[in-house]
Design an enzyme around this catalytic site. Structure first.
Site, mmCIF file in Angstrom:
data_model
loop_
_atom_site.group_PDB
_atom_site.id
_atom_site.type_symbol
_atom_site.label_atom_id
_atom_site.label_comp_id
_atom_site.label_asym_id
_atom_site.label_seq_id
_atom_site.Cartn_x
_atom_site.Cartn_y
_atom_site.Cartn_z
ATOM 1 N N TYR A 81 33.354 -14.087 -9.245
ATOM 2 C CA TYR A 81 31.935 -14.291 -8.995
ATOM 3 C C TYR A 81 31.398 -15.299 -10.005
ATOM 4 C CZ TYR A 81 30.958 -10.491 -5.675
ATOM 5 O OH TYR A 81 30.889 -9.702 -4.559
ATOM 6 N N ASP A 139 24.762 -9.019 -1.205
ATOM 7 C CA ASP A 139 23.371 -8.604 -0.966
ATOM 8 C C ASP A 139 22.526 -9.716 -0.354
ATOM 9 O OD1 ASP A 139 23.687 -6.108 -1.954
ATOM 10 O OD2 ASP A 139 23.004 -6.594 -3.980
#
Lengths: 247, 247
Positions: free
Chosen positions: A111, A53
């Protein structure tokens, strides 16, 4: 025609995410423009391991692309970096089989989320961490993270609007790096797939548990209710890093 | 009327330097606007220990200002921080004698310069370091830094355009922090005063010596010639930090 696999880092601050969008600055858009310059006008489609994003960073994003000519990998690496802005850096290029696909062939991903602690935002970390001003209990955090590990339905942790029906994913490990505590902690997740905004929603929920705002085992309850409305917060994009993609 | 002394950190990336300028975003401008809000419209003049240029950062800038009312220092600190953007943070406020002046009373300052090494710019450090891609010899660097220490005429190291006639300054210490070498080094200068761009010109010259592009003792020669044209380069603003101001 040669199929290349390339690994890159980027500071996502300036970008409207990874995925190409008309009129907007994106990572994919910048790389495709560079490749088109290298081919003197022939378009080259870049496939990413997945989207990131706006404002999300990467230490180890992976892309693949079919390039019309054959260049030695070190020349490809040099050519790409010479055309990148200072906030994108390619670290490795490999020539791979024509079948390799950066998105379909993903086995798992890591992540990492950097949380800056303390009452005030550190001016130098604001673009590279999420800030959480409340006191946290590291033991509560670790117990909550253990609840995430395993195969679960992550419907409560997926942003609405996603088109994916199957929300079952497996988290292999969920760990805290507290080396810099109480200035900063890093939450590290290794899983076989992550839904839209999933890490950021998990992080916000974990911090609420760690600060006593939610019950210790609220994550088990959230797995059962499958209701995004109950995991209300999403941690800011600025703290999130795509660390590694395994194939 | 109370005279306050305040210490602040800032990420200088977004700012056109410290000093107020019409129509431009500056540190002084942002602080004066906040103080004017606190006084409900009465302007308050902020005095900085000195200017910092566009893109230069601070861990310990100091300001003073006369405030029309008396606020306890913790209330002043809280009020200021509540009105600051995320890239400016006040760390301390003191009430001081009416005679205290943040610029005139400076005894000495410490500046630090972060140099990122290696062939490529690290995407995450580009706004917070100066990048130097050539190999350097730490011993050559240390010997050159020792040449800077003492009282000298720094005409060769002052940007043209300054109005100050007397270019004699004293550097008390000039040290290298090589903890993160070969990824990064930090050059730390403690002196009684610094001319316009002086640290950035010194750093560029030191790196040229450390990489063998200039003679080992070229700084001694530059002190003698007093000619800015001979110290040609200026290191980027992004690596420079005002660390501490002593009164």
């Amino acid at each position: 025609m040669t199929n290349y696999k390339a690994t890159l880092q980027y500071d996502g601050t300036r970008y409207h995410g990874f995925q190409r969008q008309p009129q907007l600055l994106t990572i994919q858009g910048v790389i495709e423009a560079a490749l088109q310059k290298m081919t003197k006008g022939q378009p080259v489609e870049v496939i990413g391991s997945g989207r990131t994003d706006a404002g999300v960073h990467a230490y180890g994003q992976v892309i693949s692309f079919d390039y019309p000519n054959h260049l030695p990998v070190h020349s490809m690496l040099k050519a790409l970096n010479s055309l990148m802005p200072l906030d994108i850096l390619f670290t490795e290029v490999q020539a791979v089989s024509p079948q390799f696909h950066a998105r379909f062939d993903v086995q798992s991903k890591i992540y990492e989320y950097r949380v800056a602690l303390g009452r005030y935002t550190n001016p130098f970390l604001r673009l590279y961490t999420g800030h959480y001003p409340y006191q946290i209990d590291l033991q509560r955090l670790q117990i909550a993270m253990a609840d995430l590990v395993g195969t679960h339905d992550f419907s409560s942790f997926a942003a609405s609007g996603g088109v994916i029906q199957n929300k079952v994913r497996t988290i292999y490990t969920a760990q805290v790096d507290s080396t810099n505590y109480p200035v900063e902690i890093r939450l590290i997740f290794h899983g076989n797939g992550f839904l839209y905004n999933m890490v950021r929603i998990m992080v916000a929920t974990l911090l609420e548990i760690a600060s006593g705002r939610r019950a210790q085992h609220d994550i088990q309850r959230l797995f059962n209710v499958r209701d995004r409305q109950q995991a209300r917060m999403t941690a800011p994009a600025s703290g999130l890093y795509l660390q590694k993609v395994y194939y």
